[in-house]
Design a protein around this motif. Structure first.
Motif, mmCIF file in Angstrom:
data_model
loop_
_atom_site.group_PDB
_atom_site.id
_atom_site.type_symbol
_atom_site.label_atom_id
_atom_site.label_comp_id
_atom_site.label_asym_id
_atom_site.label_seq_id
_atom_site.Cartn_x
_atom_site.Cartn_y
_atom_site.Cartn_z
ATOM 1 N N GLY A 82 -101.907 27.201 -20.458
ATOM 2 C CA GLY A 82 -102.837 26.290 -19.821
ATOM 3 C C GLY A 82 -102.295 25.659 -18.554
ATOM 4 N N ALA A 83 -101.290 26.279 -17.964
ATOM 5 C CA ALA A 83 -100.670 25.761 -16.743
ATOM 6 C C ALA A 83 -101.551 26.039 -15.532
ATOM 7 C CB ALA A 83 -99.294 26.402 -16.550
ATOM 8 N N ASP A 84 -101.250 25.377 -14.444
ATOM 9 C CA ASP A 84 -101.947 25.616 -13.185
ATOM 10 C C ASP A 84 -101.691 27.062 -12.767
ATOM 11 O OD1 ASP A 84 -103.352 25.116 -10.766
ATOM 12 O OD2 ASP A 84 -101.434 24.796 -9.751
ATOM 13 N N LEU A 85 -102.744 27.767 -12.369
ATOM 14 C CA LEU A 85 -102.622 29.194 -12.059
ATOM 15 C C LEU A 85 -102.482 29.492 -10.568
ATOM 16 C CD1 LEU A 85 -105.214 30.804 -14.497
ATOM 17 C CD2 LEU A 85 -102.777 30.402 -14.832
ATOM 18 N N ALA A 86 -102.610 28.496 -9.726
ATOM 19 C CA ALA A 86 -102.613 28.757 -8.284
ATOM 20 C C ALA A 86 -101.361 29.495 -7.827
ATOM 21 C CB ALA A 86 -102.777 27.450 -7.504
ATOM 22 N N GLU A 87 -100.203 28.990 -8.155
ATOM 23 C CA GLU A 87 -98.948 29.611 -7.704
ATOM 24 C C GLU A 87 -98.683 30.962 -8.357
ATOM 25 O OE1 GLU A 87 -94.242 28.591 -7.831
ATOM 26 O OE2 GLU A 87 -95.593 26.953 -7.270
ATOM 27 N N PRO A 88 -98.771 31.071 -9.690
ATOM 28 C CA PRO A 88 -98.516 32.383 -10.289
ATOM 29 C C PRO A 88 -99.536 33.436 -9.873
ATOM 30 C CG PRO A 88 -98.957 30.749 -12.021
ATOM 31 C CD PRO A 88 -98.942 30.037 -10.710
ATOM 32 N N LEU A 89 -100.786 33.033 -9.653
ATOM 33 C CA LEU A 89 -101.807 33.989 -9.244
ATOM 34 C C LEU A 89 -101.536 34.491 -7.830
ATOM 35 C CD1 LEU A 89 -104.366 35.538 -9.879
ATOM 36 C CD2 LEU A 89 -105.698 33.528 -9.206
#
Length: 110
Positions: A82-89
C-alpha cells in the motif's frame, strides 16, 4: 546506460549456448511484447500494476534483465504494502523502456 546495467550479457550468452540463437531471439521478442503490454495502468490501479510487475519480474530475471526484474520486485512490493507508487512506477517504466531498447539492439546484432 550500458548493457551490463540493463542486462547481463553473460546470461544471454549462456542461454544462447543452451537454446540456440533463434530460440533466444524468440524469448527476447516475447519479453519485449510482454513489456509493451504491462505497466500501462495508472498508479490508482494497484492490483493490475502488482500483477504486471509480478509477471515481468520472472520473465525479465530469467533472461538476465536484472535491473528490470529488481524494479518489478520493488513495484510489486509497493503494491502489496500500500505504499506510494509514484517513484517505483516511474523507475520500473524507465527500466522497461531501457530493456526494450536493449532488446532491439541485440536483435540488430544478430
Amino acid at each position: 546506460m550500458q548493457a551490463g546495467s540493463i542486462y547481463e550479457p553473460r546470461t544471454l550468452k549462456e542461454l544462447e549456448d543452451i537454446f540456440g540463437r533463434a530460440r533466444l531471439m524468440d524469448l527476447l521478442d516475447r519479453l519485449r511484447t510482454e513489456i509493451g503490454r504491462r505497466l500501462l495502468a495508472p498508479a490508482s490501479e494497484r492490483i493490475i500494476l502488482g500483477q504486471d510487475a509480478h509477471i515481468l519480474l520472472s520473465a525479465s530475471g530469467s533472461l538476465g534483465f536484472f535491473d528490470l526484474s529488481q524494479r518489478c520486485s520493488q513495484m510489486e512490493r509497493a503494491c502489496l504494502e500500500g505504499a506510494d507508487l509514484a517513484e517505483p512506477l516511474a523507475a520500473v517504466r524507465k527500466s522497461a523502456e531501457a530493456a526494450v531498447t536493449a532488446i532491439r539492439a541485440i536483435r540488430i546484432q544478430s
